[in-house]
Enzyme design. Structure first.
Site, PDB file in Angstrom:
ATOM      1  N   CYS A  31      -1.773  50.010 -41.822  1.00  0.00           N
ATOM      2  CA  CYS A  31      -3.242  49.948 -41.970  1.00  0.00           C
ATOM      3  C   CYS A  31      -3.575  48.726 -42.384  1.00  0.00           C
ATOM      4  O   CYS A  31      -3.120  48.114 -43.532  1.00  0.00           O
ATOM      5  CB  CYS A  31      -3.700  50.936 -43.116  1.00  0.00           C
ATOM      6  SG  CYS A  31      -5.587  50.639 -43.697  1.00  0.00           S
ATOM      7  N   CYS A  38      -7.207  47.036 -36.343  1.00  0.00           N
ATOM      8  CA  CYS A  38      -7.189  48.426 -37.036  1.00  0.00           C
ATOM      9  C   CYS A  38      -6.586  49.305 -36.417  1.00  0.00           C
ATOM     10  O   CYS A  38      -6.724  49.424 -35.264  1.00  0.00           O
ATOM     11  CB  CYS A  38      -8.604  48.781 -37.140  1.00  0.00           C
ATOM     12  SG  CYS A  38      -8.966  50.345 -37.756  1.00  0.00           S
TER      13      CYS A  38
HETATM   14  N1  DGL Z   1      -6.708  51.887 -39.880  1.00  0.00           N
HETATM   15  C1  DGL Z   1      -7.186  51.112 -40.930  1.00  0.00           C
HETATM   16  C2  DGL Z   1      -6.872  49.928 -40.473  1.00  0.00           C
HETATM   17  O1  DGL Z   1      -5.933  49.487 -39.899  1.00  0.00           O
HETATM   18  C3  DGL Z   1      -8.250  51.378 -41.699  1.00  0.00           C
HETATM   19  C4  DGL Z   1      -9.690  52.272 -41.369  1.00  0.00           C
HETATM   20  C5  DGL Z   1     -10.471  52.424 -42.305  1.00  0.00           C
HETATM   21  O2  DGL Z   1     -10.192  53.438 -43.294  1.00  0.00           O
HETATM   22  O3  DGL Z   1     -11.581  51.870 -42.548  1.00  0.00           O
HETATM   23  O4  DGL Z   1      -7.511  48.929 -40.889  1.00  0.00           O
END
Ligand code: DGL
Length: 261
Positions: A74, A184
């Site tokens: 993430c 993301c």
């Molecule tokens: N998948 C996450 C990232 O790579 C975050 C998405 C979220 O929860 O806002 O930033």
């Protein structure tokens, strides 16, 4: 820690599953435990402090499952919480995904679009990278509020995802990019859609940073003698903070098939 223990991977929700798909291919002898904090998703609209608190709880849950290393799949949690986590768990190898801007620059791209959550793109980790490259490159940074949240719900929100992409891209319709950094981990699930909705297409190369983090994970495990050399029947286990079997079914479906666009 022993090489036979599994590797923990986490995200605010389903996004990390796109990372997990690559990691499980690159490390075929390893067991994996994935934790999606879908109850608290999205992280991207929270404060960095809130993301630190949530990430700590997830890491504790994974450590209780006996993992030998943690991958923060993430970008938002890496930029908000990684230094804190590394400080507080000095005996656990912790690595984290971040927007692969350097990779795009190293490949010689000049016109680069970076997509990510508002939090990731506002924090010093990304801003420092940007400062380093923007003098000699055309880098457009576009936060995508709401996008991860829709992807979190799988293909049933496809119509809303398309409408949001049109809205998000309305100010860059006259721009042409040779590289797009997906900063993301939710976004790779809809990469073909993103490509469709960008106005000027000229063989766009997409960067997720997944192979990079896979290589980093292998190096880190090797250095600590934690890499598993062979394994007859590895397992991949899914956990979530959200109640109910439905969420786990969604995780397994996304792991197997991605989002049907
Ligand atoms: N998948 C996450 C990232 O790579 C975050 C998405 C979220 O929860 O806002 O930033």
């Amino acid at each position: 820690m022993l090489s036979k223990q599994p590797i923990g991977v986490f995200d605010s929700g389903v996004g990390g599953i796109s990372t997990l798909r690559v990691l499980t291919q690159m490390l075929p002898n390893e067991d994996f435990i994935f934790f999606g904090d879908s109850l608290h998703a999205p992280y991207g609209s929270k404060t960095a402090g809130q993301v630190v608190d949530l990430s700590q709880k997830v890491v504790d849950t994974l450590l209780a499952q006996n993992v030998k290393a943690i991958v923060i799949a993430c970008n938002t949690a890496t930029s908000s919480a990684k230094p804190w986590l590394v400080d507080h768990y000095p005996n656990v190898p912790i690595i984290g995904i971040e927007p692969a801007l350097k990779e795009a620059v190293d490949d010689g791209h000049q016109d680069i679009l970076v997509l990510g959550t508002a939090l990731t793109l506002s924090l010093p980790k990304f801003q420092t990278q940007l400062d380093q490259y923007q003098e000699n490159h055309h880098i457009t940074v576009l936060p995508c509020p709401g996008l991860a949240d829709l992807i979190e719900q799988g293909d049933k929100r496809l119509t809303d995802i398309k409408a949001l992409l049109i809205d998000l891209f309305k100010d860059i319709q006259n721009r042409s990019f040779s590289a797009v950094v997906l900063g993301c981990t939710h976004y790779p699930f809809i990469q073909p859609l993103i490509e469709t909705y960008l106005a000027q297409k000229n063989n766009i190369k997409f960067y997720t940073g997944y192979e990079g983090i896979g290589r980093q994970l292998i190096r880190t495990l090797e250095q600590k003698n934690l890499l598993r050399e062979n394994h007859d029947k590895r397992y991949i286990k899914f956990l979530t903070s959200k109640k109910g079997q439905d969420e786990l079914e969604l995780y397994k479906k996304l792991f197997k098939n991605g989002i049907q666009l």
